[in-house]
Design an enzyme around this catalytic site. Structure first.
Site, mmCIF file in Angstrom:
data_model
loop_
_atom_site.group_PDB
_atom_site.id
_atom_site.type_symbol
_atom_site.label_atom_id
_atom_site.label_comp_id
_atom_site.label_asym_id
_atom_site.label_seq_id
_atom_site.Cartn_x
_atom_site.Cartn_y
_atom_site.Cartn_z
ATOM 1 N N ARG A 135 -15.236 22.155 9.155
ATOM 2 C CA ARG A 135 -15.871 21.499 8.109
ATOM 3 C C ARG A 135 -15.481 21.338 6.943
ATOM 4 N NH1 ARG A 135 -19.896 24.771 10.516
ATOM 5 N NH2 ARG A 135 -21.030 23.706 12.192
ATOM 6 N N LYS A 157 -9.323 9.467 -0.806
ATOM 7 C CA LYS A 157 -9.598 8.868 0.097
ATOM 8 C C LYS A 157 -8.717 9.270 1.438
ATOM 9 C CE LYS A 157 -11.175 4.471 -1.466
ATOM 10 N NZ LYS A 157 -11.030 2.894 -1.548
ATOM 11 N N GLU A 199 2.094 -1.883 -6.293
ATOM 12 C CA GLU A 199 0.982 -1.316 -6.625
ATOM 13 C C GLU A 199 1.238 -0.621 -8.082
ATOM 14 O OE1 GLU A 199 -1.737 -0.756 -4.620
ATOM 15 O OE2 GLU A 199 -1.275 -1.043 -2.894
ATOM 16 N N LYS A 241 -5.102 6.069 -12.146
ATOM 17 C CA LYS A 241 -5.927 6.290 -11.182
ATOM 18 C C LYS A 241 -7.078 7.539 -11.232
ATOM 19 C CE LYS A 241 -6.555 6.316 -6.261
ATOM 20 N NZ LYS A 241 -5.992 6.049 -4.853
ATOM 21 N N GLU A 251 -16.310 4.904 -4.781
ATOM 22 C CA GLU A 251 -16.428 3.377 -5.270
ATOM 23 C C GLU A 251 -17.699 2.956 -5.011
ATOM 24 O OE1 GLU A 251 -12.883 2.068 -2.799
ATOM 25 O OE2 GLU A 251 -13.673 0.273 -2.611
ATOM 26 N N ARG A 255 -14.375 1.870 -9.191
ATOM 27 C CA ARG A 255 -13.016 1.813 -8.352
ATOM 28 C C ARG A 255 -12.685 0.771 -7.618
ATOM 29 N NH1 ARG A 255 -11.634 7.603 -4.877
ATOM 30 N NH2 ARG A 255 -9.465 6.873 -4.137
ATOM 31 N N ASN A 259 -8.604 -2.283 -6.016
ATOM 32 C CA ASN A 259 -8.444 -3.214 -4.777
ATOM 33 C C ASN A 259 -7.972 -4.600 -5.344
ATOM 34 O OD1 ASN A 259 -9.247 -1.540 -3.005
ATOM 35 N ND2 ASN A 259 -11.592 -1.951 -3.264
ATOM 36 N N HIS A 262 -5.820 -7.072 -3.030
ATOM 37 C CA HIS A 262 -6.052 -6.331 -1.703
ATOM 38 C C HIS A 262 -6.952 -7.378 -0.976
ATOM 39 C CE1 HIS A 262 -4.185 -2.903 -3.409
ATOM 40 N NE2 HIS A 262 -4.350 -2.110 -2.320
ATOM 41 N N HIS A 266 -4.730 -7.776 2.219
ATOM 42 C CA HIS A 266 -5.204 -7.246 3.516
ATOM 43 C C HIS A 266 -5.024 -8.476 4.893
ATOM 44 C CE1 HIS A 266 -7.463 -3.389 1.884
ATOM 45 N NE2 HIS A 266 -6.182 -3.358 2.357
ATOM 46 N N HIS A 279 2.405 -2.879 3.082
ATOM 47 C CA HIS A 279 1.137 -3.261 2.264
ATOM 48 C C HIS A 279 1.418 -3.642 0.814
ATOM 49 C CE1 HIS A 279 -2.825 -2.274 1.108
ATOM 50 N NE2 HIS A 279 -2.248 -1.487 0.213
HETATM 51 P P1 NAD Z 1 4.664 5.708 5.178
HETATM 52 O O1 NAD Z 1 3.927 7.182 4.884
HETATM 53 O O2 NAD Z 1 4.503 5.153 6.589
HETATM 54 O O3 NAD Z 1 6.177 5.963 4.496
HETATM 55 C C1 NAD Z 1 7.046 4.948 4.649
HETATM 56 C C2 NAD Z 1 8.236 5.444 5.336
HETATM 57 O O4 NAD Z 1 8.975 6.233 4.493
HETATM 58 C C3 NAD Z 1 8.448 6.265 6.673
HETATM 59 O O5 NAD Z 1 9.005 5.812 7.731
HETATM 60 C C4 NAD Z 1 8.504 7.449 6.224
HETATM 61 O O6 NAD Z 1 8.803 8.302 7.273
HETATM 62 C C5 NAD Z 1 9.495 7.164 5.146
HETATM 63 N N1 NAD Z 1 9.524 8.175 4.252
HETATM 64 C C6 NAD Z 1 8.478 8.864 3.286
HETATM 65 N N2 NAD Z 1 9.131 9.582 2.471
HETATM 66 C C7 NAD Z 1 10.647 9.455 2.416
HETATM 67 C C8 NAD Z 1 11.371 9.865 1.708
HETATM 68 N N3 NAD Z 1 11.370 10.696 0.714
HETATM 69 N N4 NAD Z 1 13.000 9.515 2.133
HETATM 70 C C9 NAD Z 1 13.018 8.825 3.098
HETATM 71 N N5 NAD Z 1 11.927 8.444 3.879
HETATM 72 C C10 NAD Z 1 10.605 8.457 3.648
HETATM 73 O O7 NAD Z 1 3.972 4.483 4.189
HETATM 74 P P2 NAD Z 1 3.259 4.612 2.436
HETATM 75 O O8 NAD Z 1 3.692 3.335 2.059
HETATM 76 O O9 NAD Z 1 3.713 5.915 1.935
HETATM 77 O O10 NAD Z 1 1.719 4.756 2.960
HETATM 78 C C11 NAD Z 1 1.079 3.740 3.684
HETATM 79 C C12 NAD Z 1 -0.328 4.376 4.132
HETATM 80 O O11 NAD Z 1 -1.040 4.827 2.799
HETATM 81 C C13 NAD Z 1 -1.111 3.451 4.814
HETATM 82 O O12 NAD Z 1 -1.687 3.762 5.862
HETATM 83 C C14 NAD Z 1 -2.460 3.258 3.857
HETATM 84 O O13 NAD Z 1 -3.604 2.849 4.309
HETATM 85 C C15 NAD Z 1 -2.212 4.423 3.091
HETATM 86 N N6 NAD Z 1 -2.914 4.224 1.716
HETATM 87 C C16 NAD Z 1 -4.158 5.135 1.437
HETATM 88 C C17 NAD Z 1 -4.462 5.116 0.166
HETATM 89 C C18 NAD Z 1 -5.533 6.081 -0.169
HETATM 90 O O14 NAD Z 1 -6.145 5.992 -1.257
HETATM 91 N N7 NAD Z 1 -5.881 7.080 0.659
HETATM 92 C C19 NAD Z 1 -3.979 4.203 -0.814
HETATM 93 C C20 NAD Z 1 -3.142 3.256 -0.395
HETATM 94 C C21 NAD Z 1 -2.445 3.526 0.973
HETATM 95 N N1 GLY Z 2 -6.060 2.670 -3.023
HETATM 96 C C1 GLY Z 2 -7.695 2.491 -3.510
HETATM 97 C C2 GLY Z 2 -8.424 3.700 -3.849
HETATM 98 O O1 GLY Z 2 -7.903 4.843 -3.671
HETATM 99 O O2 GLY Z 2 -9.358 3.516 -4.129
#
Ligand code: NAD
Ligand code: GLY
Length: 377
Positions: A135, A157, A199, A241, A251, A255, A259, A262, A266, A279
């Site tokens: 939980r 998130k 971003e 942020k 949101e 918040r 987006n 986006h 998206h 992305h």
């Molecule tokens: P990712 O986590 O897939 O990382 C991108 C690539 O970089 C991967 O191959 C990873 O192994 C590699 N990598 C990571 N750190 C590294 C480093 N220091 N050196 C070498 N390689 C490295 O992609 P991302 O762009 O970080 O994240 C995308 C995800 O984030 C999506 O799933 C998206 O939905 C999510 N996201 C979430 C939020 C949120 O608020 N929670 C906001 C934006 C995006």
């Molecule tokens: N990436 C958008 C949010 O965190 O709300």
């Protein structure tokens, strides 16, 4: 500061607070922060926590797993580690189930916790597991991509994907801390860094004209990973942020401005099956498009929209989208989870640094602007 001020001296570092009452936490940003993660973990998990489960992936673990484990051991933690697969496919209920099993087998207790070491995929998945295991247990974010450092690790998130759509299964669960070491970006592929930069620019356009100008003036130094401009960039994005999340954690209103870019972004990702565009790259196209929609509505000057295009394009090239079908992109937008009562909200700039949310755009304006975007790129 300008782009010629190369400075390899580590900066003193910066701390940004996310003020959320009893769920408040600090984001520590600075070169070498990874080595100090043991002290941070002891502070945020408390003196009684004996063990931590590190969740990472093989790529990140190879570079940074041992130094993080060592730093945690130095402050008295025992660690266990689970590596998920690399890439978006690993952000699934199936992976979450494997991690839940791992935590149960290792008898991780409620007062212990999780350390998420990786990009947004690791952070979202580990956060979701932390939100649901027993939980809810505490988790510490150590983001290693630029996107994760300025966006996904902050704000609580957490999610996994469903085969029917991205991020459909999730929860709000704030981390107990975030440790950001810009040095880890040295191993990040350039294209991933660029994706994060779109971003970063987004924050400037929605809230802080000075930040947008700072990025434009210092882009070369930031791309070279010069310590001072990079640390400043990350800290400023995290501060924006944090401010937005503190005002509207779930949101309900403000918040939504995060987006920006986006709605169209998206849709571009969806029609290219999440394979062609990162992305952030899709968001880059979306920001240009949203600025033009704002001009079409008469709320942003053409000159400001042109500056947004230039600042976006400066970051780098994105894969072409000229072969896409505008009708398919528009249909994909209608499936966006942001659609409410059949109305599709757009975040639109009124100047660089200010945006409004509008869901009353004429369909003809949307159609023409998307067609123009696709023709151009
Ligand atoms: P990712 O986590 O897939 O990382 C991108 C690539 O970089 C991967 O191959 C990873 O192994 C590699 N990598 C990571 N750190 C590294 C480093 N220091 N050196 C070498 N390689 C490295 O992609 P991302 O762009 O970080 O994240 C995308 C995800 O984030 C999506 O799933 C998206 O939905 C999510 N996201 C979430 C939020 C949120 O608020 N929670 C906001 C934006 C995006
Ligand atoms: N990436 C958008 C949010 O965190 O709300």
């Amino acid at each position: 500061m300008n782009s010629n001020d190369r400075n390899d001296q580590p900066s003193a570092g910066e701390t940004v607070r996310v003020p959320l009452g009893e769920r408040s936490y600090e984001i520590e940003i600075g070169s070498g922060a990874l080595a100090r993660v043991g002290e941070v973990a002891r502070r945020v998990f408390g003196p009684k926590a004996a063990r931590l489960a590190i969740i990472s992936n093989p790529v990140v673990d190879r570079h940074y797993g041992e130094s993080v484990s060592r730093a945690l051991r130095r402050t008295g933690f025992k660690t266990v580690k689970y590596l998920i697969g690399d890439g978006e496919r690993a952000k699934s209920v199936r992976t979450a189930e494997k991690v839940w099993d791992f935590l149960i087998e290792n008898r991780i207790e409620r007062r212990e916790g999780i350390v998420a070491l990786g990009g947004g995929v690791v952070g979202d998945l580990a956060g979701f597991v932390a939100a649901t295991y027993q939980r809810g247990i505490p988790f510490l974010q150590i983001p290693t991509t630029l996107l994760a450092q300025i966006d996904s690790s902050v704000g609580g998130k957490t999610a996994v994907n469903s085969p029917r759509g991205k991020n459909l299964i999730g929860s709000f669960h704030q981390p107990v801390g975030v440790v950001i070491d810009p040095i880890v970006l040295r191993t990040l592929p350039a294209r991933e860094f660029g994706a994060g930069m779109y971003e970063a620019l987004k924050y400037g356009i929605i809230r802080d004209r000075q930040l947008a100008d700072f990025i434009a003036a210092n882009l070369a130094a930031i791309k070279r990973l010069d310590d001072q401009p990079l640390t400043h960039l990350i800290a400023r994005c995290c501060q924006i942020k944090a401010d937005v999340v503190a005002a509207d954690e779930r949101e309900g209103g403000l918040r939504r401005i995060l987006n920006y870019g986006h709605t169209v972004g998206h849709a571009l990702e969806a029609v290219t099956s999440y394979r062609r565009l990162k992305h952030g790259e899709a968001v880059g196209y979306g920001m240009i498009c949203a600025a033009r929609l704002a001009t079409g509505l008469g709320i942003l000057t053409a000159a400001e929209a042109e500056t947004i295009r230039e600042q976006t394009e400066m970051i780098g090239r994105r894969p072409a989208i000229g072969d896409l079908d505008a009708a398919e992109v528009i249909a994909a937008m209608a499936h966006d989870k942001k659609v409410a009562h059949g109305r599709l909200p757009f975040i639109l700039p009124t100047t660089i640094g200010n945006v409004v949310v509008r869901d009353d755009l004429p369909p003809t304006l949307i159609r023409t602007t998307i067609r123009q975007l696709i023709r151009q790129y």
